[in-house]
Design a protein around this motif. Structure first.
Motif, PDB file in Angstrom:
ATOM      1  N   PRO A   4       0.686  -1.166   0.298  1.00  0.00           N
ATOM      2  CA  PRO A   4       0.053   0.010  -0.179  1.00  0.00           C
ATOM      3  C   PRO A   4       0.842   0.824   0.005  1.00  0.00           C
ATOM      4  O   PRO A   4       2.148   1.016  -0.046  1.00  0.00           O
ATOM      5  N   ILE A   5       0.294   2.743  -0.113  1.00  0.00           N
ATOM      6  CA  ILE A   5       0.876   3.423   0.627  1.00  0.00           C
ATOM      7  C   ILE A   5       1.874   4.417  -0.924  1.00  0.00           C
ATOM      8  O   ILE A   5       1.808   5.046  -1.886  1.00  0.00           O
ATOM      9  N   GLN A   8      -1.253   4.875  -5.116  1.00  0.00           N
ATOM     10  CA  GLN A   8      -2.549   5.199  -4.558  1.00  0.00           C
ATOM     11  C   GLN A   8      -3.674   5.291  -5.198  1.00  0.00           C
ATOM     12  O   GLN A   8      -4.446   6.004  -5.196  1.00  0.00           O
ATOM     13  N   THR A  10      -7.810   4.682  -7.102  1.00  0.00           N
ATOM     14  CA  THR A  10      -8.115   4.914  -5.918  1.00  0.00           C
ATOM     15  C   THR A  10      -9.189   3.307  -6.121  1.00  0.00           C
ATOM     16  O   THR A  10     -10.426   3.191  -5.960  1.00  0.00           O
ATOM     17  N   ALA A  13      -6.306   1.372  -3.425  1.00  0.00           N
ATOM     18  CA  ALA A  13      -6.185   2.246  -2.351  1.00  0.00           C
ATOM     19  C   ALA A  13      -7.335   2.170  -1.022  1.00  0.00           C
ATOM     20  O   ALA A  13      -8.547   3.189  -1.242  1.00  0.00           O
ATOM     21  N   GLU A  17      -4.569   5.248   3.967  1.00  0.00           N
ATOM     22  CA  GLU A  17      -3.174   5.554   3.344  1.00  0.00           C
ATOM     23  C   GLU A  17      -2.692   6.943   2.835  1.00  0.00           C
ATOM     24  O   GLU A  17      -1.259   6.883   2.555  1.00  0.00           O
ATOM     25  N   ALA A  18      -3.806   7.854   2.263  1.00  0.00           N
ATOM     26  CA  ALA A  18      -3.504   9.339   1.703  1.00  0.00           C
ATOM     27  C   ALA A  18      -2.519  10.032   2.926  1.00  0.00           C
ATOM     28  O   ALA A  18      -2.043  10.555   2.536  1.00  0.00           O
ATOM     29  N   SER A  57      -4.724   8.483  -9.279  1.00  0.00           N
ATOM     30  CA  SER A  57      -3.866   9.278  -8.902  1.00  0.00           C
ATOM     31  C   SER A  57      -2.611   9.770  -8.824  1.00  0.00           C
ATOM     32  O   SER A  57      -2.445   9.622  -9.924  1.00  0.00           O
TER      33      SER A  57
END
Length: 302
Positions: A4-5, A8, A10, A13, A17-18, A57
């Motif tokens: 993850p991270i 990202q 959509t 994610a 994580e944002a 993103s």
């Protein structure tokens, strides 16, 4: 698992994580190492155009920097680029970067490669987007040479031509595995003819058997006897009974139930599965990974 991270989109994610950062990424990599995961993976995009940014993103960590960073805090888990768009860069530059990662990590690199799908990236870097398949085909051959045992690799092709340029350090592995990503007919053919592994991109369970049969038939027809690692990306998982809405496609339940569901992939001829966990925080993700490693994974080979 795909980390993850570091990317990202959509599509996958989780909201937490944002606001996550490098410390969270390191903690997750260490958790994967301790829980016995086979690999952690990082994606590749140089730049995301405005037209795609709302969906994709613009958060895409560089895979070489990310994997090298995480190699320093892990000991056993392998390091996969899933996938590197190697047609965007000269193979000698790619080989120098990834050979260094393999050297520094003690031979834990898996080089996952793909053709790419963002036209603007290719145009900005001076490449013909329509040629991306041909670029990848030759890049794989050039990378085989450049990541091989020779200090002075050599390749002569349509797009790339080099010899007499020494590169040290060499990879720690005698042969760096090259896994080909993608589920289009061209990607499956490329994996069959050029790959040590195949990384399908989200094929549902009902489509995988036909894809795998095609892959195997192509290798037989080409006279390729070396084994190939067949992968699959599973549905999202949650170990246990969630007390929150995890989405209709998520597989949930006791460890034995999850294992029974996932064993269906092995019956199709899949050798490795890439898993993803629904979670609301880093701590919940680490708990899910730990539970999967301790309670689900032991049942997968039964």
């Amino acid at each position: 698992m795909q980390l993850p991270i570091q990317s990202q989109s959509t599509i996958y994610a989780e909201p937490w994580e944002a606001a996550a950062g490098p410390g969270d990424l390191r903690a997750i990599a260490v958790a994967a190492d301790r829980a016995g995961f086979d690999y952690i993976a990082s994606c590749d995009h140089v730049g995301v155009p405005r037209r795609l940014a709302p969906a994709m993103s613009t958060v895409w960590y560089d895979p070489v920097a990310t994997l090298a960073h995480l190699a320093a805090v892990t000991e056993h888990v392998r390091l996969l680029s899933h996938v590197a768009v190697v047609g965007l860069r000269h193979p000698l530059a790619t080989a120098k970067q990834y050979a260094t990662v393999d050297h520094l990590s003690g031979g834990r690199l898996i080089l996952g490669v793909g053709a790419g799908h963002v036209r603007e990236e290719f145009e900005a870097l001076g490449h013909d987007f329509k040629q991306r398949g041909a670029l990848l085909d030759e890049a794989i051959d050039a990378l085989r040479a450049a990541l091989g045992p020779e200090e002075f690799p050599e390749h002569h092709g349509k797009f790339y031509d080099f010899e007499g340029l020494g590169q040290l350090p060499r990879p720690a592995q005698q042969r760096v595995p090259v896994w080909v990503g993608g589920s289009s007919p061209a990607a499956v053919r490329r994996a069959a003819l050029k790959g040590d592994g195949w990384l399908p991109q989200g094929d549902p369970r009902d489509r995988l058997p036909e894809q795998i049969a095609t892959l195997r038939r192509m290798r037989i027809d080409a006279g390729i006897e070396d084994p190939i690692v067949v992968g699959a990306i599973t549905e999202p998982l949650y170990v246990g009974r969630p007390g929150w809405e995890v989405g209709r496609r998520t597989i949930t339940g006791a460890p034995e139930e999850l294992a029974e569901s996932l064993r269906a992939y092995r019956a199709m001829g899949v050798h490795q599965i890439q898993v993803r966990f629904r979670c609301r925080s880093r701590d919940e993700l680490v708990d899910q990974m730990t539970a999967f490693g301790a309670e689900v994974a032991p049942h997968l080979d039964q």
